[in-house]
Design a protein around this motif. Structure first.
Motif, PDB file in Angstrom:
ATOM      1  N   VAL A  82      62.754  68.960  33.896  1.00  0.00           N
ATOM      2  CA  VAL A  82      62.431  68.918  35.319  1.00  0.00           C
ATOM      3  C   VAL A  82      60.951  68.560  35.448  1.00  0.00           C
ATOM      4  O   VAL A  82      60.114  69.146  34.753  1.00  0.00           O
ATOM      5  CB  VAL A  82      62.683  70.268  36.020  1.00  0.00           C
ATOM      6  CG1 VAL A  82      62.464  70.125  37.532  1.00  0.00           C
ATOM      7  CG2 VAL A  82      64.082  70.812  35.736  1.00  0.00           C
ATOM      8  N   VAL A  83      60.627  67.603  36.327  1.00  0.00           N
ATOM      9  CA  VAL A  83      59.238  67.189  36.532  1.00  0.00           C
ATOM     10  C   VAL A  83      58.923  67.205  38.028  1.00  0.00           C
ATOM     11  O   VAL A  83      59.649  66.625  38.834  1.00  0.00           O
ATOM     12  CB  VAL A  83      58.972  65.781  35.954  1.00  0.00           C
ATOM     13  CG1 VAL A  83      57.543  65.329  36.296  1.00  0.00           C
ATOM     14  CG2 VAL A  83      59.172  65.769  34.449  1.00  0.00           C
ATOM     15  N   PHE A  84      57.844  67.878  38.366  1.00  0.00           N
ATOM     16  CA  PHE A  84      57.327  67.955  39.732  1.00  0.00           C
ATOM     17  C   PHE A  84      56.131  67.019  39.831  1.00  0.00           C
ATOM     18  O   PHE A  84      55.284  66.983  38.941  1.00  0.00           O
ATOM     19  CB  PHE A  84      56.907  69.411  39.999  1.00  0.00           C
ATOM     20  CG  PHE A  84      56.261  69.699  41.321  1.00  0.00           C
ATOM     21  CD1 PHE A  84      56.661  69.078  42.499  1.00  0.00           C
ATOM     22  CD2 PHE A  84      55.241  70.640  41.396  1.00  0.00           C
ATOM     23  CE1 PHE A  84      56.056  69.379  43.713  1.00  0.00           C
ATOM     24  CE2 PHE A  84      54.627  70.960  42.597  1.00  0.00           C
ATOM     25  CZ  PHE A  84      55.037  70.323  43.765  1.00  0.00           C
ATOM     26  N   GLY A  85      56.034  66.245  40.900  1.00  0.00           N
ATOM     27  CA  GLY A  85      54.886  65.371  41.118  1.00  0.00           C
ATOM     28  C   GLY A  85      54.050  65.891  42.262  1.00  0.00           C
ATOM     29  O   GLY A  85      54.525  65.968  43.394  1.00  0.00           O
ATOM     30  N   ALA A  86      52.793  66.245  42.018  1.00  0.00           N
ATOM     31  CA  ALA A  86      51.912  66.788  43.057  1.00  0.00           C
ATOM     32  C   ALA A  86      50.592  66.032  43.034  1.00  0.00           C
ATOM     33  O   ALA A  86      49.539  66.610  42.791  1.00  0.00           O
ATOM     34  CB  ALA A  86      51.687  68.280  42.854  1.00  0.00           C
ATOM     35  N   GLY A  87      50.662  64.727  43.307  1.00  0.00           N
ATOM     36  CA  GLY A  87      49.449  63.933  43.212  1.00  0.00           C
ATOM     37  C   GLY A  87      49.545  62.593  43.904  1.00  0.00           C
ATOM     38  O   GLY A  87      49.123  61.576  43.345  1.00  0.00           O
ATOM     39  N   GLY A  88      50.125  62.545  45.125  1.00  0.00           N
ATOM     40  CA  GLY A  88      50.220  61.287  45.844  1.00  0.00           C
ATOM     41  C   GLY A  88      51.023  60.266  45.053  1.00  0.00           C
ATOM     42  O   GLY A  88      51.958  60.619  44.320  1.00  0.00           O
ATOM     43  N   PRO A  89      50.670  58.976  45.146  1.00  0.00           N
ATOM     44  CA  PRO A  89      51.398  57.949  44.401  1.00  0.00           C
ATOM     45  C   PRO A  89      51.382  58.156  42.890  1.00  0.00           C
ATOM     46  O   PRO A  89      52.310  57.733  42.200  1.00  0.00           O
ATOM     47  CB  PRO A  89      50.667  56.660  44.798  1.00  0.00           C
ATOM     48  CG  PRO A  89      50.161  56.932  46.173  1.00  0.00           C
ATOM     49  CD  PRO A  89      49.738  58.387  46.142  1.00  0.00           C
ATOM     50  N   THR A  90      50.342  58.806  42.358  1.00  0.00           N
ATOM     51  CA  THR A  90      50.335  59.114  40.928  1.00  0.00           C
ATOM     52  C   THR A  90      51.495  60.044  40.590  1.00  0.00           C
ATOM     53  O   THR A  90      52.243  59.812  39.633  1.00  0.00           O
ATOM     54  CB  THR A  90      49.001  59.771  40.519  1.00  0.00           C
ATOM     55  OG1 THR A  90      47.933  58.877  40.823  1.00  0.00           O
ATOM     56  CG2 THR A  90      48.974  60.076  39.026  1.00  0.00           C
ATOM     57  N   GLY A  91      51.639  61.102  41.376  1.00  0.00           N
ATOM     58  CA  GLY A  91      52.759  62.012  41.162  1.00  0.00           C
ATOM     59  C   GLY A  91      54.098  61.345  41.417  1.00  0.00           C
ATOM     60  O   GLY A  91      55.082  61.619  40.713  1.00  0.00           O
ATOM     61  N   SER A  92      54.147  60.458  42.403  1.00  0.00           N
ATOM     62  CA  SER A  92      55.390  59.751  42.702  1.00  0.00           C
ATOM     63  C   SER A  92      55.808  58.868  41.534  1.00  0.00           C
ATOM     64  O   SER A  92      57.001  58.736  41.225  1.00  0.00           O
ATOM     65  CB  SER A  92      55.232  58.909  43.971  1.00  0.00           C
ATOM     66  OG  SER A  92      54.991  59.725  45.093  1.00  0.00           O
ATOM     67  N   GLY A  93      54.814  58.255  40.873  1.00  0.00           N
ATOM     68  CA  GLY A  93      55.128  57.484  39.675  1.00  0.00           C
ATOM     69  C   GLY A  93      55.739  58.358  38.600  1.00  0.00           C
ATOM     70  O   GLY A  93      56.649  57.941  37.869  1.00  0.00           O
ATOM     71  N   GLY A  94      55.258  59.602  38.524  1.00  0.00           N
ATOM     72  CA  GLY A  94      55.793  60.539  37.552  1.00  0.00           C
ATOM     73  C   GLY A  94      57.232  60.914  37.823  1.00  0.00           C
ATOM     74  O   GLY A  94      58.070  60.923  36.914  1.00  0.00           O
ATOM     75  N   ILE A  95      57.550  61.228  39.081  1.00  0.00           N
ATOM     76  CA  ILE A  95      58.917  61.661  39.363  1.00  0.00           C
ATOM     77  C   ILE A  95      59.896  60.491  39.306  1.00  0.00           C
ATOM     78  O   ILE A  95      61.069  60.681  38.961  1.00  0.00           O
ATOM     79  CB  ILE A  95      59.025  62.422  40.700  1.00  0.00           C
ATOM     80  CG1 ILE A  95      58.688  61.534  41.901  1.00  0.00           C
ATOM     81  CG2 ILE A  95      58.159  63.665  40.675  1.00  0.00           C
ATOM     82  CD1 ILE A  95      58.990  62.190  43.243  1.00  0.00           C
ATOM     83  N   LYS A  96      59.437  59.277  39.629  1.00  0.00           N
ATOM     84  CA  LYS A  96      60.319  58.118  39.482  1.00  0.00           C
ATOM     85  C   LYS A  96      60.693  57.919  38.022  1.00  0.00           C
ATOM     86  O   LYS A  96      61.859  57.700  37.691  1.00  0.00           O
ATOM     87  CB  LYS A  96      59.634  56.855  40.016  1.00  0.00           C
ATOM     88  CG  LYS A  96      59.637  56.730  41.528  1.00  0.00           C
ATOM     89  CD  LYS A  96      59.046  55.418  41.981  1.00  0.00           C
ATOM     90  CE  LYS A  96      59.914  54.235  41.571  1.00  0.00           C
ATOM     91  NZ  LYS A  96      59.367  52.952  42.077  1.00  0.00           N
ATOM     92  N   ALA A  97      59.684  57.985  37.155  1.00  0.00           N
ATOM     93  CA  ALA A  97      59.947  57.807  35.727  1.00  0.00           C
ATOM     94  C   ALA A  97      60.866  58.901  35.202  1.00  0.00           C
ATOM     95  O   ALA A  97      61.789  58.642  34.414  1.00  0.00           O
ATOM     96  CB  ALA A  97      58.628  57.800  34.954  1.00  0.00           C
TER      97      ALA A  97
END
Length: 376
Positions: free
Chosen positions: A243-258
């Motif tokens: 499970v991965v949570f993204g908490a950093g704007g588009p940087t975090g969004s890149g994480g959750i997409k991956a």
């Protein structure tokens, strides 16, 4: 953009019906545990302001944080709040300046102020110092600073703050309830107080459910680097995170997409990333986006524009919490979530709202003090 606003509002309005709707799709095991009382749509908020209309010539401007108004998270959510308020209050004059770099903050604020707006919205922690200076220089403009903490505010400046540690706690509890490997991760943005609160809340919420769980955390140098976020998420997955949570704007969004594309569960942030980052369920991995930790940026912008329209605007901190419906979590949409996990996360949200559950993290007016710190 208005289509996205409609989708968001429709999602919030229909939240109470989602459990029934899910029984008609291919994921019959999906169950929405969230209570509809924890969510309010912008349409419902407008109804509460019945009869309030802006005078002719009333103008609202916005200066974004670094990035665009369609960034899928913070800037976009603030913009949607402005658009909804303009529609509700009959505001015909609005303007937006999108910030390319921190060096542009002062110039963008000056340019926006030169248009003599009644309200000027600025987005993000990093523009807070410049916003304070601008508010002091322009006492006739009402400033709404999203995610901006100061020990004191002038009468024409409201700092919108959030109990991010509560949102992180909910996300962590959900992640721990879903994890089979007992390893979860979170891709953070720049190490500033709102992000620190999210990450510490996430770890606290996860350990509230499973004291033995391992939480992998990382901060980044930019909010606008989705490739780095994706790299972080892949590294977490390589270390066993499911499970991965993204908490950093588009940087975090890149994480959750991956993460979602790799088959891990993903949790978004700020607004419902199912409609933004995952294109309403059309993007690869949408079925693995389990929820988003929502900060009702749109609601805070809307309400404070309303205060300015009816001449009741006054400076100070305006803090959104689970209790006042400013912090919550998004529907599960296409993700298959067990009834047990759904029940657990809603129990945690309700417990934070009524005070029966505490995060163990002290934050006064948005300023993170640390885990288990005394708040007096």
């Amino acid at each position: 953009m208005q289509n996205k606003l409609f989708l968001l509002c429709s999602a919030l309005l229909s939240f109470a019906l989602l459990a029934a709707a899910c029984s008609n799709d291919d994921h019959t095991d999906t169950q929405d545990g969230a209570s509809d009382t924890a969510l309010i749509s912008l349409e419902q908020e407008c109804d509460a302001w019945d009869g309030i209309q802006a005078p002719d010539g009333f103008r609202v401007n916005m200066v974004t944080d670094i990035g665009k108004i369609d960034d899928g998270t913070f800037n976009e959510f603030a913009y949607e709040g402005m658009v909804a308020a303009a529609e509700c209050f009959g505001i015909k004059e609005t303007g937006v300046i999108e910030t390319a770099s921190e060096a542009d903050y002062t110039a963008n604020l000056n340019t926006s102020a030169s248009e003599n707006p009644d309200v000027l919205i600025t987005v993000g922690f990093l523009i807070g110092t410049d916003t304070l200076e601008a508010a002091n220089e322009n006492p006739d403009i009402s400033y709404i600073g999203v995610d901006q903490f100061h020990p004191e505010y002038p009468n024409n400046y409201i700092g919108v703050l959030f109990n991010e540690h509560e949102g992180g706690f909910i996300a962590g509890a959900l992640a721990a309830s879903l994890s089979q490997t007992e390893v979860i991760g979170v891709v953070g943005g720049v190490e500033i107080p709102p992000v620190v609160k999210f990450l510490n809340g996430y770890e606290a919420g996860a350990k509230h459910i499973n004291p033995n769980i391992s939480v992998l955390k990382v901060y980044n140098e930019s909010f606008a680097d989705p490739a780095k976020g994706a790299s972080d998420a892949r590294q977490f997955i390589g270390e066993g995170a499911d499970v991965v949570f993204g908490a950093g704007g588009p940087t975090g969004s890149g994480g959750i997409k991956a993460a979602a594309e790799a088959g891990a569960f993903a949790i978004g942030v700020d607004q419902d990333e199912y409609y933004t980052t995952f294109d309403g369920g059309n993007a690869p991995g949408s079925e693995n986006l389990v929820s988003s930790a929502i900060k009702r940026v749109d609601l805070s912008v809307f309400r404070n524009i309303g205060e300015a329209v009816r001449n009741t605007f006054s400076g100070g901190a305006y803090t959104l919490t689970v209790d006042n419906m400013g912090i919550t979590y998004a529907p599960f949409h296409d993700a298959v979530v067990s009834p047990e996990a759904a029940t657990t996360v809603e129990r945690v949200r309700a417990g934070l709202a009524d005070g029966s559950i505490e995060t163990g993290i002290c934050a006064i007016d948005g300023l993170f003090l640390g885990e288990n710190s005394a708040c007096d």
